[in-house]
Design an enzyme around this catalytic site. Sequence first.
Site, PDB file in Angstrom:
ATOM      1  N   ARG A 204      35.536  44.401  29.503  1.00 20.74           N
ATOM      2  CA  ARG A 204      36.282  44.447  30.761  1.00 20.74           C
ATOM      3  C   ARG A 204      36.655  45.866  31.186  1.00 20.74           C
ATOM      4  O   ARG A 204      36.832  46.128  32.372  1.00 20.74           O
ATOM      5  CB  ARG A 204      37.582  43.637  30.621  1.00 20.74           C
ATOM      6  CG  ARG A 204      37.335  42.161  30.546  1.00 20.74           C
ATOM      7  CD  ARG A 204      38.632  41.392  30.339  1.00 20.74           C
ATOM      8  NE  ARG A 204      38.343  39.974  30.221  1.00 20.74           N
ATOM      9  CZ  ARG A 204      38.261  39.147  31.245  1.00 20.74           C
ATOM     10  NH1 ARG A 204      38.466  39.588  32.460  1.00 20.74           N
ATOM     11  NH2 ARG A 204      37.971  37.874  31.063  1.00 20.74           N
TER      12      ARG A 204
ATOM     13  N   CYS B  85      37.215  40.044  25.994  1.00 17.84           N
ATOM     14  CA  CYS B  85      37.907  38.954  25.282  1.00 17.84           C
ATOM     15  C   CYS B  85      38.169  37.770  26.212  1.00 17.84           C
ATOM     16  O   CYS B  85      38.525  37.952  27.364  1.00 17.84           O
ATOM     17  CB  CYS B  85      39.274  39.417  24.757  1.00 17.84           C
ATOM     18  SG  CYS B  85      39.236  40.515  23.359  1.00 17.84           S
TER      19      CYS B  85
ATOM     20  N   VAL C 103      40.361  41.415  38.659  1.00 17.91           N
ATOM     21  CA  VAL C 103      40.227  42.810  39.074  1.00 17.91           C
ATOM     22  C   VAL C 103      40.842  43.031  40.460  1.00 17.91           C
ATOM     23  O   VAL C 103      40.749  44.120  41.012  1.00 17.91           O
ATOM     24  CB  VAL C 103      38.741  43.259  39.075  1.00 17.91           C
ATOM     25  CG1 VAL C 103      38.176  43.215  37.678  1.00 17.91           C
ATOM     26  CG2 VAL C 103      37.916  42.419  40.028  1.00 17.91           C
ATOM     27  N   ASP C 104      41.516  41.998  40.996  1.00 11.00           N
ATOM     28  CA  ASP C 104      42.080  42.090  42.356  1.00 11.00           C
ATOM     29  C   ASP C 104      42.993  43.300  42.528  1.00 11.00           C
ATOM     30  O   ASP C 104      42.968  43.970  43.562  1.00 11.00           O
ATOM     31  CB  ASP C 104      42.915  40.839  42.698  1.00 11.00           C
ATOM     32  CG  ASP C 104      42.145  39.559  42.493  1.00 11.00           C
ATOM     33  OD1 ASP C 104      41.026  39.650  41.974  1.00 11.00           O
ATOM     34  OD2 ASP C 104      42.660  38.492  42.845  1.00 11.00           O
TER      35      ASP C 104
ATOM     36  N   SER D 269      50.471  46.157  35.953  1.00  4.86           N
ATOM     37  CA  SER D 269      49.128  46.051  35.382  1.00  4.86           C
ATOM     38  C   SER D 269      48.709  47.402  34.827  1.00  4.86           C
ATOM     39  O   SER D 269      48.645  48.384  35.568  1.00  4.86           O
ATOM     40  CB  SER D 269      48.130  45.601  36.454  1.00  4.86           C
ATOM     41  OG  SER D 269      46.800  45.874  36.048  1.00  4.86           O
TER      42      SER D 269
ATOM     43  N   ILE E  54      52.390  37.504  29.114  1.00  2.00           N
ATOM     44  CA  ILE E  54      51.401  38.409  29.714  1.00  2.00           C
ATOM     45  C   ILE E  54      50.067  37.710  29.989  1.00  2.00           C
ATOM     46  O   ILE E  54      49.555  37.747  31.092  1.00  2.00           O
ATOM     47  CB  ILE E  54      51.152  39.642  28.806  1.00  2.00           C
ATOM     48  CG1 ILE E  54      52.475  40.313  28.416  1.00  2.00           C
ATOM     49  CG2 ILE E  54      50.212  40.634  29.492  1.00  2.00           C
ATOM     50  CD1 ILE E  54      53.200  41.024  29.518  1.00  2.00           C
TER      51      ILE E  54
END
Length: 420
Positions: free
Chosen positions: A91, A115, A122-123, A162, A327
């Site tokens: 990622r 994972c 990815v916004d 984030s 999370i």
Amino acid sequence: MDKFRVQGPTRLSGEVTISGAKNAALPILFAALLAEEPVEIQNVPKLKDIDTTMKLLSQLGVKAERNGSVYLDASKVDIYCAPYELVKTMRASIWALGPLVARFGQGQVSLPGGCAIGARPVDLHITGLEQLGAEIKLEEGYVKASVDGRLKGAHIVMDKVSVGATVTIMSAATLATGTTVIENAAREPEIVDTANFLNTLGAKISGAGSDRITIEGVERLGGGVYRVLPDRIETGTFLVAGAISGGKVICRAAQPDTLDAVLAKLREAGAEIEVGDDWVSLDMHGKRPKAVSLRTAPHPGFPTDMQAQFSLLNLVAEGTGVITETIFENRFMHVPELARMGAHAEIESHTLICHGVEKLSSAQVMATDLRASASLVLAGCIAEGVTVVDRIYHIDRGYEHIEDKLIALGANIQRISGEE
């Protein structure tokens, strides 16, 4: 596919040297795309994700080599697309997008893999780049970003905290015109490390480590030498190894001030903790830990990447502990595997209720993600009999030579290649 065969029970005691932080090394390697001159990055861990990143950078035209340090020269980048073949396993490759569009006015990255622990959209990366003036399209599985001229500084209030999106916006904004302010920014030590790296190259970033980061755009970034900070999650993992086995563990080349929340919970569990500038020790004096309750939270709260290890601690502790995961979704996948070893726990939505047992028994178990796999290997170290942990490619993504370091603590562990 490789496996670990672990013979227990063992009291884990001794010294380990902590590697560089994967979660800082990865954004730093991608941020090197912004540099017009060569960079040397020291203390980069030898991990699968690092190898993949270096291959990806090479495909973009970066001269990338490893000889102790990692040396990157992005002066002749001539390809602006990170292909699916490399991105699908990791990622972190989304971090190529911001530097590419900031420096070259264009970039495209295949939608990423990694994972399997719930939604990591990815916004937030995309909206951040759009606010800096990039035009974003999603086509044929690729995120494509472009801008006429340079990105433009902006006041960005992030919808939620984030780490990944903070890195993307901060990196891209270094070459934007004007000033960018990121509100509700992630505060993780790895964000601070990435900012320090960029500042070494000539960026003007202030406020990293707080929830408000300010970036004054510069024309270009040069070269430099930078050392990646120690891995706080690896440090925490080895401290838990000592805690669950009644042992004494000293972690060298560590950075204890990045671990406050973890050390507080280890003390609560009954461990004697001592810290120096670059070391931390834990001594259980042969005792069983006491169960602790915790909630994962963005830094400086309790790190989600230590949740699986503390689940294991609670499952062999005295008493009952409650762990709430705030999370990520699907982050209790290690629990059914630990139940095969005799652990008692109930999962209620985002909460894990752990009832400590005196001992675990060996079993054949399967790793599902990076941190879960570490907890299964540690469980094997303290279980009676021979435990086999399958799918350990997950662990190789985030821990450098974990079996060698565990052997140094007295573990009886061996890697079995898939053919055996």
